[in-house]
Motif scaffolding. Structure first.
Motif, short mmCIF file in Angstrom:
data_model
loop_
_atom_site.label_atom_id
_atom_site.label_comp_id
_atom_site.label_asym_id
_atom_site.label_seq_id
_atom_site.Cartn_x
_atom_site.Cartn_y
_atom_site.Cartn_z
N ARG A 1 1.01 -1.00 -0.02
CA ARG A 1 -0.12 0.01 0.13
C ARG A 1 0.83 1.07 -0.06
N ALA A 2 0.47 2.11 -0.57
CA ALA A 2 1.40 3.50 -0.60
C ALA A 2 0.38 4.70 -0.18
N PRO A 3 1.33 5.54 0.53
CA PRO A 3 0.54 6.68 1.34
C PRO A 3 0.55 7.88 0.00
N GLY A 4 -0.46 8.85 0.40
CA GLY A 4 -0.43 9.71 -0.62
C GLY A 4 0.78 10.75 -0.69
N ALA A 5 1.07 11.50 -1.57
CA ALA A 5 2.35 12.32 -2.04
C ALA A 5 2.51 13.08 -0.77
N ASP A 6 1.66 13.66 -0.24
CA ASP A 6 1.89 14.73 0.83
C ASP A 6 2.35 14.03 1.92
N VAL A 7 1.79 12.83 2.28
CA VAL A 7 2.24 11.97 3.40
C VAL A 7 3.51 11.63 3.42
N VAL A 8 3.95 10.90 1.93
CA VAL A 8 5.24 10.73 1.46
C VAL A 8 6.41 11.73 2.10
N GLN A 9 6.03 13.08 1.61
CA GLN A 9 6.97 14.14 1.98
C GLN A 9 7.18 14.48 3.38
N ARG A 10 6.02 14.08 4.10
CA ARG A 10 6.04 14.60 5.49
C ARG A 10 6.99 13.39 6.22
N LEU A 11 6.79 12.23 5.65
CA LEU A 11 7.65 11.00 6.19
C LEU A 11 8.93 11.24 5.90
N ARG A 12 9.24 11.65 4.46
CA ARG A 12 10.91 11.95 4.25
C ARG A 12 11.48 12.93 4.95
N THR A 13 10.79 14.11 5.51
CA THR A 13 11.16 15.19 6.49
C THR A 13 11.44 14.79 7.58
N SER A 14 10.42 13.74 7.96
CA SER A 14 10.51 13.13 9.64
C SER A 14 11.74 12.29 9.39
N TYR A 15 11.93 11.41 8.49
CA TYR A 15 13.16 10.64 8.30
C TYR A 15 14.40 11.48 8.46
N TYR A 16 14.37 12.50 7.67
CA TYR A 16 15.61 13.48 7.78
C TYR A 16 15.87 13.86 8.98
N VAL A 17 14.94 14.29 9.82
CA VAL A 17 14.99 15.06 11.10
C VAL A 17 15.52 13.71 12.12
N ALA A 18 15.07 12.59 12.08
CA ALA A 18 15.37 11.47 12.80
C ALA A 18 16.69 10.95 12.44
N GLY A 19 17.22 11.08 11.24
CA GLY A 19 18.40 10.79 11.03
C GLY A 19 19.59 11.81 11.52
N ILE A 20 19.22 13.01 11.52
CA ILE A 20 19.96 14.17 12.31
C ILE A 20 20.38 13.59 13.55
N LEU A 21 19.07 13.07 14.31
CA LEU A 21 19.41 13.13 15.92
C LEU A 21 19.66 11.70 16.19
N ILE A 22 19.64 10.66 15.19
CA ILE A 22 20.20 9.20 15.39
C ILE A 22 21.73 9.29 15.47
N GLU A 23 22.25 10.23 15.03
CA GLU A 23 23.98 10.44 14.93
C GLU A 23 24.34 10.55 16.24
N CYS A 24 23.49 11.22 17.41
CA CYS A 24 23.80 11.41 18.54
C CYS A 24 23.05 11.08 19.55
N GLU A 25 21.92 10.56 19.36
CA GLU A 25 21.07 10.34 20.54
C GLU A 25 20.58 8.82 20.06
N SER A 26 19.83 8.26 21.27
CA SER A 26 19.43 7.03 21.11
C SER A 26 17.83 7.01 20.63
N ALA A 27 17.14 6.03 20.09
CA ALA A 27 15.99 5.92 19.75
C ALA A 27 14.88 6.54 20.89
N LYS A 28 14.99 6.17 22.09
CA LYS A 28 14.10 6.70 23.05
C LYS A 28 14.03 8.19 23.21
#
Length: 131
Positions: free
Chosen positions: A59-86
């Protein structure tokens, strides 16, 4: 395949991955860091089954949701360099003084992404740099 990025450029690998990965890869990565419930919230769905289906590609989310998820992934990726998942989960859900005491997750879920995205990314970089 990730391109090597010098350590002096935090967040560049996260950005590159957020652009290169397909939706399933984005969702899988987010689910590993944030958990399925928070990904469902960011993706504007009420159940984690949708998240699983997005990750599997059935199943695929809509284009707007995909962009929100990509941005969220980018943000999480910045933080995972120095922080734990919790810690990252708490950061996404907590009130953030750099975001007028709103949670990054609520902003990424509902705000206009062209305005909210850069603000949340900036707040993530600040947190990664200064705690």
């Amino acid at each position: 395949m990730s391109i090597p990025v010098p350590a002096s450029q935090p967040g560049h690998r996260a950005y590159a991955d957020s652009v290169r990965l397909d939706t399933g890869g984005i969702v899988t990565g987010l689910r590993e860091i944030l958990g399925a419930r928070l990904v469902a919230y960011l993706g504007r769905v009420s159940n984690t089954r949708s998240v699983r289906e997005w990750a599997e590609g059935s199943r695929a989310p809509g284009a707007d949701v995909v962009q929100r998820l990509r941005t969220s992934y980018y943000v999480a990726g910045i933080l995972i360099e120095c922080e734990s998942a919790k810690t990252i989960q708490a950061w996404f859900q907590g009130m953030n003084p750099e975001l007028d005491d709103q949670s990054p997750a609520a902003l990424l879920r509902g705000g206009p992404l062209d305005e909210i995205g850069p603000k949340v990314i900036s707040a993530a970089r600040s947190f990664a740099a200064h705690g």
